[in-house]
Scaffold this active site. Structure first.
Site, PDB file in Angstrom:
ATOM      1  N   PRO A  29      47.824   4.756  13.511  1.00 26.57           N
ATOM      2  CG  PRO A  29      49.993   3.969  13.629  1.00 26.57           C
ATOM      3  CD  PRO A  29      48.906   4.122  14.511  1.00 26.57           C
ATOM      4  CG  PHE A  77      44.787  -0.751  12.028  1.00 22.29           C
ATOM      5  CD1 PHE A  77      44.753   0.769  12.215  1.00 22.29           C
ATOM      6  CD2 PHE A  77      43.918  -1.352  12.732  1.00 22.29           C
ATOM      7  CE1 PHE A  77      43.955   1.336  13.219  1.00 22.29           C
ATOM      8  CE2 PHE A  77      43.083  -0.900  13.693  1.00 22.29           C
ATOM      9  CZ  PHE A  77      43.143   0.591  13.872  1.00 22.29           C
ATOM     10  CG  HIS A  78      49.530   0.001  16.925  1.00 20.76           C
ATOM     11  ND1 HIS A  78      48.884   0.173  17.929  1.00 20.76           N
ATOM     12  CD2 HIS A  78      50.836  -0.477  17.342  1.00 20.76           C
ATOM     13  CE1 HIS A  78      49.334  -0.044  18.948  1.00 20.76           C
ATOM     14  NE2 HIS A  78      50.436  -0.304  18.730  1.00 20.76           N
ATOM     15  CB  SER A  79      43.674  -0.402  17.116  1.00 16.07           C
ATOM     16  OG  SER A  79      43.891  -1.230  18.263  1.00 16.07           O
TER      17      SER A  79
END
Length: 948
Positions: free
Chosen positions: A786, A804-806
């Site tokens: 997300p 951001f979360h990868s």
């Protein structure tokens, strides 16, 4: 010789209608007089608000008109004081008109009338400038009391005066209908800051005043039959007698509402109903805590831990299939309920494993006790309905408690006194409620004379019950869950968390629908409306999607009684199957987002639509089965000694109290949006990134307050929070951002909602969020990544931020594609930009060079910091002045990283400077130097870094 008592000379006599007219004229004079005075003397001042003045806003609100300015405030207060006499007389005459033996409703309405009069004086003479808190308390109390006053007057309106009843219905309908545009334009003004919206809002606010006073003016038509007489019994008066002849008043006949409220009032039965509802609240509190305590273990194991098997503790009703065990439980149901309190006592257990076992025992006993109660009452229609009402209203009370406590239930085992828990109080009340609720004996045969085998299918009943339990738990156990399903960021185009009151009102509406229209509730129209609601909620966003949420809330609550009654007639097997189906659906709705960590996960990947479809279909099968059990002729029920309406009245009183509390809490929780950055004079943005691990600390306690304290003491203006989507059964249907945003005074964007199948990303900001867009980055193999891309109004300049979360380390292709996507997004932004992220990279290697460099245009906040893997702060087009890393203590598994940026200045160099060269307002707090506080200190560098 003076005349005897009652035989004195009549001094004056007049129609009771004059009381109504006096009240109406003086009340209107107070408001209209203040309006005319204000417009004449202070026009430009009273039309001005915090955002706009004349000519954008050109008509004043009620509060601005009657507020603090002299002389309009005095004009208003003088006339309002004059209104009090006719007002008390009006309430008294209404009681005299409507009172009848053994009826509690007239007394209740009269009490509400007196209460409204007193609270009106409160908000009139204590302005927000004098004491904002007490002004709000009086105002909320007055508004809340308006609902029972209005509905009570309509219910008691004499049938012999249809004209008055018609006017009351028109004015009441207009009053409550006006609330919808009133709220809409207030949100347009307060949240969206639309020029002119407050003027439109003001017109609706004035309309409410006119309608409110007009509603009470209708009493003039009823009071024409009264004559008020002043009689001189001692002969001291020299006045002349005057007389007005009025028509006689016809007696009121029973109405549908009166059938429920018209019977005598018993405090004993009222306490019984309150105890039943609280017992229902205990059930839902423990059930909603089970998944939350189970979740702790896969959370720390990053996969299946084995403790997930505890979710099966709910299938204890299967034990009731044994006749001897069933008889034992039903005869001793009080003690089974007492055993269930192990779930509330669990907060005393410090070891997470033992705490989970304690919760599982409590949930198991609670499911067993409630199933046994429903089965045992299956022939007593009124008592079964009362138990089911209490159980459903317990869910509303649970949701209300969470609404008041920012989505945490204060008696959960993850709560204690230090983080806002009310465990001791909740436990004490539970013990009292159980002893009261179970003092009425229950027939161990359920009140039936057995004469054959019940018709219908226990399997179909179990499917319907399982879907009902799941739907109520997953969607209705928190008022904000479905709001976040339809949330799409800024500008606001749908409901916000404070609008959760609409969900609870819809739940209450479903209960009322189930009470009065049981036959119509259990049909295919209701199932169709449920399906329509599921479709709208799953497919659409904003208000359209929330309409689906309202439909689901109404239908799920209204279908509870027919489905539970059907299951009770078919025996304990139906309840055991119901909880088994519920468990399967709970696991499935976790699998749709946790597919990367569970066996067979890819089959359920991102298929919330399957879950919603199964919910509707299973409930449909249960309703299909209802007809078979309802027409069952093999069991002969014993008649109930107490009429059903007697039971209903007390539960409806309780429901009214719950809904009024929800309205009050909604008013108090509506955001003020007047937030101020910590160092506005220096134009500093302090930005941070923190992975908060779903707000459960290392010892299984709710961590919101500890998170709040560190963010506040670090003076963070903008922060990205990761692993924040808690709106699932397994996470307790919570939302940490509500507490943080409202306590810290920050705007909040929750990010992609629960139906977007991510672990969550949230943005909190002291600066207004002008626009935000939610992204789901490419994830062909692993979990969805997300991101939030938002534009902030920072000191009058537009600044972009990205949270951001990868993907995980196990999915390198996912992370490569995500880095390309995000680099393109950041490169295309024409504004200064700050990235607050979880990247899963090593500095200077691999995808780092996609995030940092020419492809993205971004710079690393500190390229020399080699000791990173997950969290990174990047920037472009803005001056970076400082960087710090703060240890997490035992809150989570990830530190807080913070950077300071100066708006309106160029990027600067990588040259580090001493703190003495940095202006005071641009420095990090000294609190966390050395050993710091509460386990938080600057670490890795042991001090913040500053740059030229």
């Amino acid at each position: 010789m003076p005349p005897k008592l009652g035989d004195g000379q009549e001094v004056v006599a007049f129609s009771g209608a004059w009381i109504s007219w006096a009240h109406t004229v003086v009340a209107y004079a107070a408001f209209i007089g203040a309006l005319i005075t204000g417009l004449y003397l202070h026009y430009h001042k009273i039309v001005e608000n915090e955002y706009y003045g004349y000519p954008e806003e050109w008509f004043p609100s009620v509060s601005a008109t009657i507020g603090d300015r002299y002389p309009e405030r005095s004009v208003f207060q003088v006339f309002i004081a004059m209104t009090s006499g006719p007002r008390f007389a009006l309430v008294f005459l209404w009681y005299v008109l409507t009172a009848r033996p053994n009826s509690v409703l007239p007394k209740f309405v009269a009490g509400v009338g007196v209460f409204r009069t007193l609270t009106c004086g409160g908000w009139t003479y204590v302005t927000s400038t004098d004491d904002h808190g007490w002004h709000d308390i009086f105002m909320i109390s007055y508004l809340v009391a308006t609902l029972p006053w209005t509905l009570g007057c309509i219910a008691l309106s004499p049938k012999g005066n249809p004209k008055a009843l018609r006017y009351r219905k028109i004015l009441a309908g207009s009053f409550f209908g006006t609330l919808v545009p009133l709220i809409y334009f207030f949100i347009q003004h307060k949240v969206h800051k639309v020029a002119g919206a407050y003027t439109t809002y003001a017109f609706f606010e004035w309309a409410l005043i006119l309608l409110d006073v007009g509603f009470d003016a209708v009493t003039a038509l009823d009071f024409e039959g009264f004559e008020l007489v002043v009689r001189d019994i001692q002969g001291t008066s020299r006045g002349k007698a005057q007389r007005v002849v009025d028509t006689a008043l016809e007696k009121e006949k029973d109405k549908p509402v009166s059938l429920v409220f018209g019977s005598g009032f018993s405090w004993s039965e009222a306490i019984d109903a309150a105890a039943d509802v609280y017992n229902g609240y205990i059930f839902w509190s423990m059930l909603t805590s089970l998944g939350l305590t189970v979740w702790y273990f896969p959370l720390w194991h990053m996969g299946i831990s084995g403790w997930e098997a505890m979710v099966m503790c709910t299938v204890s009703p299967f034990l009731l299939c044994s006749a001897s065990f069933r008889s034992l439980v039903i005869k001793n149901v009080r003690y089974v309920h007492i055993l269930s309190l192990a779930g509330l006592l669990a907060y005393k257990v410090k070891t997470p494993e033992l705490r989970l076992l304690s919760v599982a025992l409590g949930v198991s006993m609670s499911c067993l006790a409630w199933s046994a109660t429903w089965y045992a009452e299956r022939s007593q229609g009124a008592r079964l309905e009362a138990r089911t009402l209490a159980w459903g209203m317990g869910l509303i009370l649970s949701s209300l408690a969470k609404f008041a406590c920012y989505t945490n239930n204060p008696i959960w085992p993850i709560m204690h006194a230090e983080n806002g828990g009310w465990n001791k109080t909740g436990l004490a009340l539970a013990v009292v409620a159980i002893f009261i609720s179970t003092r009425r004996s229950t027939d161990n045969r359920g009140g039936y004379e057995v004469a054959g085998v019940p018709r219908g299918s226990a399997a179909l009943a179990g499917l319907g019950l399982g879907a009902l339990f799941f739907g109520m738990h997953s969607l209705l156990s928190d008022s904000s869950t479905m709001i976040l399903w339809v949330w799409e960021g800024y500008p606001v185009r749908g409901p916000i968390a404070a609008n959760g009151v609409f969900t609870m009102l819809a739940m209450g509406g479903g209960i009322v629908h189930g009470i009065y229209l049981q036959e119509k509730a259990a049909n295919w129209v209701s199932v169709g409306l449920l399906g329509l609601g599921a479709y709208l909620l799953t497919t659409y966003s904003h208000w359209t999607g929330y309409l689906g949420a309202i439909l689901m809330a109404v239908e799920l609550m209204s279908l509870a009684f027919p489905l539970i009654a059907s299951g009770a007639r078919l025996g304990p097997l139906a309840f055991g199957l119901g909880f088994l189906v519920y468990n399967v659906m709970v696991l499935a709705h976790v699998w749709v987002v946790a597919y990367a960590f569970v066996p067979g996960g890819p089959l359920m990947r991102e298929h919330t639509d399957w879950i919603m479809t199964a919910t509707v279909l299973f409930i449909g099968l249960g309703i299909y089965n209802v007809a078979s059990t309802k027409n069952n002729g093999t069991l002969r029920p014993r008649p109930s000694k107490v009429g059903p309406s007697r039971f209903k009245s007390y539960y409806l009183y309780a429901l009214m109290v719950l809904e009024l509390l929800a309205i009050s809490i909604s008013y108090l929780r509506f955001p003020t949006n007047d937030y101020t950055p910590y160092h506005k004079d220096e134009k500093v943005i302090t930005a941070g990134i923190w992975t908060i691990h779903f707000s459960l600390d290392n010892d299984m306690w709710s961590a919101e307050r500890r998170i709040r304290d560190l963010i506040k003491e670090m003076e963070v203006d903008v922060i990205g929070l990761l692993e924040t989507d808690l709106q699932r059964i397994i996470m307790g249907n919570r939302d940490t951002t509500q507490f943080l945003a409202e306590d810290l005074g920050m705007y909040v964007d929750y990010g992609p909602g629960p139906n977007k199948h991510t672990w969550g990303a949230a943005l909190l900001s002291k600066f207004p969020i002008l626009n935000s867009t939610h992204h789901l980055l490419p994830s062909p193999v692993g979990e969805l990544a997300p991101a939030i891309h938002a534009t902030l109004d920072a000191y009058g300049e537009d600044v972009d931020v990205v949270v951001f979360h990868s993907g995980q380390e196990e999915d390198p292709e996912d992370r490569r594609q995500q880095s390309e996507y995000l680099a393109k997004l950041m490169k295309e932004s024409p504004r200064p930009l700050i990235l607050m992220s979880y990247l899963v990279i090593k500095p200077q290697e691999g995808n780092y060079n996609t995030y940092v460099g020419e492809k993205s245009g971004m710079k690393d906040i500190d390229p020399s910091d080699w000791d990173r893997w997950c969290e990174y702060l990047l920037y472009k087009g803005i001056k970076r002045s400082g960087y710090a890393r703060v240890s997490r203590s035992t809150i989570t598994d990830t530190e807080l990283q913070v950077g300071k940026f100066i708006v309106g200045q160029a990027e600067g160099s990588d040259e580090r400077i001493n703190e003495e060269q940095v202006p005071e307002g641009q420095r990090f707090p000294a609190t966390f130097r050395g050993e710091g506080v509460r386990g938080h200190q600057y670490h890795v560098f042991d001090e913040p870094r500053y740059y030229a």
